[in-house]
Design a protein around this motif. Structure first.
Motif, PDB file in Angstrom:
ATOM      1  N   ALA A 184       0.838  -1.207   0.000  1.00  0.00           N
ATOM      2  CA  ALA A 184       0.000   0.000   0.000  1.00  0.00           C
ATOM      3  C   ALA A 184       0.869   1.251   0.000  1.00  0.00           C
ATOM      4  CB  ALA A 184      -0.888  -0.007   1.247  1.00  0.00           C
ATOM      5  N   ARG A 185       0.349   2.300  -0.632  1.00  0.00           N
ATOM      6  CA  ARG A 185       1.120   3.563  -0.696  1.00  0.00           C
ATOM      7  C   ARG A 185       0.828   4.398   0.550  1.00  0.00           C
ATOM      8  NH1 ARG A 185      -1.516   5.422  -6.097  1.00  0.00           N
ATOM      9  NH2 ARG A 185      -3.237   4.787  -4.751  1.00  0.00           N
ATOM     10  N   ILE A 186       1.165   3.851   1.707  1.00  0.00           N
ATOM     11  CA  ILE A 186       0.934   4.580   2.958  1.00  0.00           C
ATOM     12  C   ILE A 186       2.262   4.661   3.711  1.00  0.00           C
ATOM     13  CG2 ILE A 186      -1.518   4.034   3.220  1.00  0.00           C
ATOM     14  CD1 ILE A 186      -0.795   1.676   4.990  1.00  0.00           C
ATOM     15  N   ASP A 187       2.337   5.619   4.664  1.00  0.00           N
ATOM     16  CA  ASP A 187       3.636   5.768   5.331  1.00  0.00           C
ATOM     17  C   ASP A 187       3.882   4.610   6.309  1.00  0.00           C
ATOM     18  OD1 ASP A 187       2.554   6.420   7.896  1.00  0.00           O
ATOM     19  OD2 ASP A 187       2.258   8.488   7.239  1.00  0.00           O
ATOM     20  N   GLU A 188       5.134   4.492   6.714  1.00  0.00           N
ATOM     21  CA  GLU A 188       5.583   3.360   7.524  1.00  0.00           C
ATOM     22  C   GLU A 188       4.774   3.202   8.820  1.00  0.00           C
ATOM     23  OE1 GLU A 188       7.598   1.085   6.480  1.00  0.00           O
ATOM     24  OE2 GLU A 188       7.612   0.050   8.421  1.00  0.00           O
ATOM     25  N   GLU A 189       4.455   4.350   9.438  1.00  0.00           N
ATOM     26  CA  GLU A 189       3.738   4.287  10.716  1.00  0.00           C
ATOM     27  C   GLU A 189       2.344   3.680  10.524  1.00  0.00           C
ATOM     28  OE1 GLU A 189       3.495   8.135  12.615  1.00  0.00           O
ATOM     29  OE2 GLU A 189       2.133   7.293  14.129  1.00  0.00           O
ATOM     30  N   LEU A 190       1.659   4.140   9.483  1.00  0.00           N
ATOM     31  CA  LEU A 190       0.317   3.643   9.200  1.00  0.00           C
ATOM     32  C   LEU A 190       0.359   2.168   8.782  1.00  0.00           C
ATOM     33  CD1 LEU A 190      -2.355   5.105   9.398  1.00  0.00           C
ATOM     34  CD2 LEU A 190      -2.235   5.625   6.963  1.00  0.00           C
ATOM     35  N   PHE A 191       1.389   1.834   8.022  1.00  0.00           N
ATOM     36  CA  PHE A 191       1.599   0.454   7.566  1.00  0.00           C
ATOM     37  C   PHE A 191       1.699  -0.480   8.781  1.00  0.00           C
ATOM     38  CE2 PHE A 191       3.734  -3.065   5.529  1.00  0.00           C
ATOM     39  CZ  PHE A 191       3.368  -2.993   4.194  1.00  0.00           C
ATOM     40  N   GLN A 192       2.504  -0.070   9.736  1.00  0.00           N
ATOM     41  CA  GLN A 192       2.694  -0.908  10.932  1.00  0.00           C
ATOM     42  C   GLN A 192       1.428  -0.966  11.784  1.00  0.00           C
ATOM     43  OE1 GLN A 192       6.287   0.370  12.917  1.00  0.00           O
ATOM     44  NE2 GLN A 192       7.527  -0.284  11.173  1.00  0.00           N
ATOM     45  N   LYS A 193       0.694   0.159  11.804  1.00  0.00           N
ATOM     46  CA  LYS A 193      -0.571   0.174  12.551  1.00  0.00           C
ATOM     47  C   LYS A 193      -1.552  -0.814  11.930  1.00  0.00           C
ATOM     48  CE  LYS A 193      -1.135   4.768  14.515  1.00  0.00           C
ATOM     49  NZ  LYS A 193      -1.632   6.098  14.152  1.00  0.00           N
ATOM     50  N   ALA A 194      -1.569  -0.834  10.592  1.00  0.00           N
ATOM     51  CA  ALA A 194      -2.480  -1.747   9.894  1.00  0.00           C
ATOM     52  C   ALA A 194      -2.099  -3.196  10.194  1.00  0.00           C
ATOM     53  CB  ALA A 194      -2.433  -1.485   8.387  1.00  0.00           C
ATOM     54  N   GLN A 195      -0.806  -3.486  10.177  1.00  0.00           N
ATOM     55  CA  GLN A 195      -0.358  -4.862  10.473  1.00  0.00           C
ATOM     56  C   GLN A 195      -0.719  -5.248  11.914  1.00  0.00           C
ATOM     57  OE1 GLN A 195       3.812  -4.478   9.252  1.00  0.00           O
ATOM     58  NE2 GLN A 195       3.422  -6.040   7.691  1.00  0.00           N
ATOM     59  N   LYS A 196      -0.586  -4.274  12.821  1.00  0.00           N
ATOM     60  CA  LYS A 196      -0.906  -4.570  14.221  1.00  0.00           C
ATOM     61  C   LYS A 196      -2.404  -4.806  14.381  1.00  0.00           C
ATOM     62  CE  LYS A 196      -0.487  -3.302  19.002  1.00  0.00           C
ATOM     63  NZ  LYS A 196      -1.888  -3.591  19.287  1.00  0.00           N
ATOM     64  N   MET A 197      -3.207  -3.943  13.715  1.00  0.00           N
ATOM     65  CA  MET A 197      -4.650  -4.145  13.825  1.00  0.00           C
ATOM     66  C   MET A 197      -5.046  -5.508  13.253  1.00  0.00           C
ATOM     67  SD  MET A 197      -7.963  -1.962  12.575  1.00  0.00           S
ATOM     68  CE  MET A 197      -7.614  -0.507  13.512  1.00  0.00           C
ATOM     69  N   ALA A 198      -4.430  -5.874  12.136  1.00  0.00           N
ATOM     70  CA  ALA A 198      -4.747  -7.164  11.517  1.00  0.00           C
ATOM     71  C   ALA A 198      -4.441  -8.312  12.486  1.00  0.00           C
ATOM     72  CB  ALA A 198      -3.956  -7.327  10.216  1.00  0.00           C
ATOM     73  N   ALA A 199      -3.286  -8.230  13.149  1.00  0.00           N
ATOM     74  CA  ALA A 199      -2.923  -9.284  14.107  1.00  0.00           C
ATOM     75  C   ALA A 199      -3.888  -9.288  15.294  1.00  0.00           C
ATOM     76  CB  ALA A 199      -1.486  -9.074  14.587  1.00  0.00           C
TER      77      ALA A 199
END
Ligand SMILES: Nc1ncnc2c1ncn2[C@@H]1O[C@H](COP(=O)(O)OP(=O)(O)O)[C@@H](O)[C@H]1O
Ligand SMILES: [Mg+2]
Length: 355
Positions: free
Chosen positions: A274-289
């Motif tokens: 996704a074309r999102i910044d690193e912080e948001l990317f990690q937030k998305a991965q955390k929410m998914a987990a």
């Protein structure tokens, strides 16, 4: 090395039957046949089970169901006959033992816990979520309840049962007051965007409700506030230890990610990562987990979310048996972290056998 006897189940009594055929063809083309002895088991659209001995092309083009390539079969739930019982024309049957089941079935009867319950009874290991978490993930009301209980941000919603929808005008007015316009109407139990609409007025609402009730089959519809922004997804794999895949992004040019958008890429494009910044990317991965854990998922699940204009993430839904063609989102997100398609299948089977 002794081969693992793997039953790959495809088709199914579901409106997503064609999607299953495409996913299955991709899996069969790429699975490492040196490691697995494969038994192909097809479920017809009218719910009959067959062992299939034809080629992958005929399966993919829905030409698999013919007498010279199929034999009627059933999955045994008796521990005396763990595996499939194949019925012969003379009325006898023979037993085919399997070590593991890989269901590549989407939606109703495949992804909703019903067949997973049957697998449990059969005593055979199977890939993917258990029956309870499959059922909860399939039902958009139950998903909302469990996710909200776990503190995951979701769209505000109302659940409407058909029995309570006689005064549709009142349902609409209540929804408008609580959710605002436009409202998303979704069957509580469906998939592939079947029966979904985005409505702005009562007439559209009435039409949307009847569509959604038609596709639900159980008389339950979910109304949601429209979340502005764009959609992302994250692939998660694992039982106790999780592997979090990349995050992808969906670009759409119409109202929502509909069937044609999903499977023919009409008016849609997927970016991975996704074309999102690193912080948001990690937030998305955390929410998914977090969602994966909250819903007690096992094996695999694709978690779909929205990114709002305020850069917050709102959870949308889970797909416990996501699309599995080589260009599908789940395998693409895993490939992005270095897990190739055939390796992904190996890992999912290993996770099933370890359960
Ligand atoms: N609350 C919402 N706000 C904005 N778009 C939504 C909302 N709910 C669903 N959508 C759109 O509709 C699509 C299908 O909805 P989804 O809940 O994922 O159902 P399905 O199980 O059919 O995939 C989503 O991919 C998204 O484009
Ligand atoms: Mg969806």
């Amino acid at each position: 090395m002794k081969k693992i006897k793997l039953a790959v189940i495809f088709g199914g009594q579901s409106s997503e039957y064609p999607v299953s055929l495409h996913s299955t063809a991709s899996v069969l083309r790429q699975i490492d046949t040196k490691k697995y002895e494969i038994l192909k088991v097809g479920i017809s659209q009218d719910g009959k089970w067959y062992t299939y001995y034809g080629d992958i092309d005929a399966l993919e083009h829905d030409q698999w169901l013919c007498a010279d390539m199929c034999k009627e079969t059933v999955l045994s739930c008796s521990q005396a006959y763990k595996g499939f019982l194949e019925l012969e024309a003379d009325g006898t049957y023979h037993h085919i033992a399997v070590d593991c089941i890989l269901p590549i079935l989407h939606g109703k009867n495949g992804e909703d816990g019903t067949i997973q319950g049957l697998f449990e009874l059969s005593g055979i290991s199977y890939v993917g979520c258990g029956h309870m978490s499959s059922a909860i993930c399939m039902d958009k009301e139950m998903t909302h309840i469990v996710a909200e209980h776990a503190g995951i941000p979701c769209a505000p919603y109302i659940c409407v049962y058909k029995r309570d929808a006689a005064d549709l005008k009142k349902v609409y007015e209540d929804a408008k007051a609580k959710l605002g316009l436009p409202i998303f109407i979704k069957p509580a139990n469906a998939g592939s965007s079947f029966g979904i609409s985005k409505v702005d007025g009562f007439e559209e609402f009435a039409k949307g409700m009847s569509e959604a009730f038609y596709h639900d089959g159980k008389g339950k519809v979910i109304l949601e506030t429209t979340i502005e922004g764009f959609e992302i997804g994250c692939a998660v794999m694992g039982n106790d230890v999780l592997t979090i895949g990349s995050v992808d992004e969906i670009e759409i040019t119409n109202d929502f990610f509909d069937y044609e958008g999903k499977y023919e890429m009409v008016n849609s494009h997927i970016y991975c990562p996704a074309r999102i910044d690193e912080e948001l990317f990690q937030k998305a991965q955390k929410m998914a987990a977090d969602v994966y854990r909250a819903l007690n998922c096992q094996g695999m699940t694709r978690v779909d979310m929205f990114v709002t204009p305020q850069h917050t993430i709102v959870f949308n839904e889970l797909n416990t048996i996501p699309g599995f063609t080589s260009t599908s989102r789940y395998p693409s997100m895993m490939k992005e972290i270095g897990i190739e398609f055939s390796d992904l299948i190996d890992r999912l089977i290993a996770l099933a056998l370890e359960k």
